[in-house]
Design a protein around this motif. Structure first.
Motif, mmCIF file in Angstrom:
data_model
loop_
_atom_site.group_PDB
_atom_site.id
_atom_site.type_symbol
_atom_site.label_atom_id
_atom_site.label_comp_id
_atom_site.label_asym_id
_atom_site.label_seq_id
_atom_site.Cartn_x
_atom_site.Cartn_y
_atom_site.Cartn_z
ATOM 1 N N TYR A 1 -4.200 1.992 2.080
ATOM 2 C CA TYR A 1 -3.565 2.942 1.165
ATOM 3 C C TYR A 1 -3.498 4.374 1.696
ATOM 4 O O TYR A 1 -2.400 4.957 1.732
ATOM 5 C CB TYR A 1 -4.256 2.881 -0.203
ATOM 6 N N ASN B 1 3.054 1.765 -3.711
ATOM 7 C CA ASN B 1 2.350 1.663 -4.986
ATOM 8 C C ASN B 1 1.307 2.752 -5.123
ATOM 9 O O ASN B 1 0.853 3.319 -4.142
ATOM 10 C CB ASN B 1 1.625 0.309 -5.093
ATOM 11 N N THR B 2 0.927 2.977 -6.375
ATOM 12 C CA THR B 2 -0.270 3.761 -6.646
ATOM 13 C C THR B 2 -1.458 2.800 -6.552
ATOM 14 O O THR B 2 -1.261 1.589 -6.395
ATOM 15 C CB THR B 2 -0.205 4.354 -8.064
ATOM 16 N N ILE B 3 -2.672 3.320 -6.703
ATOM 17 C CA ILE B 3 -3.848 2.440 -6.716
ATOM 18 C C ILE B 3 -3.724 1.446 -7.864
ATOM 19 O O ILE B 3 -3.971 0.245 -7.693
ATOM 20 C CB ILE B 3 -5.146 3.267 -6.862
ATOM 21 N N GLN C 1 0.129 6.035 2.643
ATOM 22 C CA GLN C 1 0.613 7.125 1.801
ATOM 23 C C GLN C 1 0.873 8.411 2.586
ATOM 24 O O GLN C 1 1.678 9.232 2.158
ATOM 25 C CB GLN C 1 -0.401 7.408 0.682
ATOM 26 N N PRO D 1 -8.685 -6.840 -3.169
ATOM 27 C CA PRO D 1 -8.087 -5.529 -2.902
ATOM 28 C C PRO D 1 -8.565 -4.766 -1.669
ATOM 29 O O PRO D 1 -7.938 -3.779 -1.291
ATOM 30 C CB PRO D 1 -8.440 -4.735 -4.165
ATOM 31 N N ALA E 1 0.826 -1.210 0.000
ATOM 32 C CA ALA E 1 0.000 0.000 0.000
ATOM 33 C C ALA E 1 0.862 1.263 0.000
ATOM 34 O O ALA E 1 0.512 2.253 -0.636
ATOM 35 C CB ALA E 1 -0.929 -0.001 1.204
ATOM 36 N N TYR F 1 -5.988 -3.714 1.133
ATOM 37 C CA TYR F 1 -4.935 -2.837 0.623
ATOM 38 C C TYR F 1 -5.474 -1.439 0.346
ATOM 39 O O TYR F 1 -4.777 -0.451 0.584
ATOM 40 C CB TYR F 1 -4.326 -3.446 -0.639
ATOM 41 N N LEU F 2 -6.695 -1.352 -0.144
ATOM 42 C CA LEU F 2 -7.294 -0.044 -0.411
ATOM 43 C C LEU F 2 -7.608 0.698 0.878
ATOM 44 O O LEU F 2 -7.534 1.935 0.929
ATOM 45 C CB LEU F 2 -8.562 -0.211 -1.258
ATOM 46 N N ILE G 1 -1.264 -1.219 -6.993
ATOM 47 C CA ILE G 1 -1.823 -2.198 -6.055
ATOM 48 C C ILE G 1 -2.597 -3.259 -6.820
ATOM 49 O O ILE G 1 -2.429 -4.457 -6.608
ATOM 50 C CB ILE G 1 -2.713 -1.510 -5.000
#
Length: 197
Positions: free
Chosen positions: A33, A10-12, A37, A26, A7, A29-30, A15
């Protein structure tokens, strides 16, 4: 920590590209995120898991018609009290969504969109509950036909469940990692067959 690093680094889109090799849907992880970030310490994982499990226990105790002894025993079981609440993993989500589905079950045809969102959440919480979520989805359809509740909202909810859950079949199981292992297994099976003959 690996989920946190995925998370964080990476970008979305990154991911979604990485997850088939991980073998996980997902949702976890979302949720991680935005925290990862913004530089929040990874210990927030425990807080997220604990909060989700508190929500699940609340639903279990106050929104379901489960046997009272079971209601009192489950929150103090090893999995509810420690494994899913303290160990920062995505297992807490399938407990939450299963409890939400139980709480909504009697009103599933009155609130088909909310019920559908819970089933989609269940699909996307962990790959281990995919077949269970599929069974709940098919039972929803079967019951709607049997009870003559099949209307536009119910069909829309069923469509949402199909789209929000069944995309995982090609997404997770058709990845390059799966193809790599399939090739290795087939190569090994071919060698074994040749050795036998």
């Amino acid at each position: 920590a690996q989920a946190w690093l995925i998370a964080r680094d990476n970008t979305i889109a990154g991911i979604f590209k990485t997850l088939p090799a991980e073998g996980h849907p997902p949702l976890w992880y979302l949720i991680l995120y935005p925290f990862a970030q913004t530089g929040v310490p990874h210990h927030i994982l425990d807080f997220i898991s604990g909060s989700v499990m508190i929500g699940a226990v609340y639903l279990l105790l106050f929104k379901t018609k489960v046997n009272p002894l079971l209601k009192l025993a489950l929150p103090f079981s090893y999995f509810f009290f420690y494994e899913y609440a303290i160990v920062g993993r995505n297992y807490c989500f399938y407990v939450f969504f299963i409890t939400a589905i139980i709480a909504l079950y009697e009103k599933r045809f009155d609130k088909p969109w909310l019920f559908a969102l819970c089933v989609v959440g269940l699909y996307n919480s962990h790959v281990l509950v995919f077949t269970f979520a599929f069974g709940v989805m098919m039972l929803f359809l079967w019951d709607s036909v049997q009870q003559k509740k099949l209307n536009g909202s119910v069909l829309g909810g069923f469509a949402l469940m199909c789209i929000g859950g069944l995309y995982l079949i090609p997404y997770l199981f058709m990845s390059s990692m799966v193809r790599f292992y399939q090739t290795k297994i087939l190569d090994h099976a071919g060698l074994a067959k040749t050795a036998i003959t």
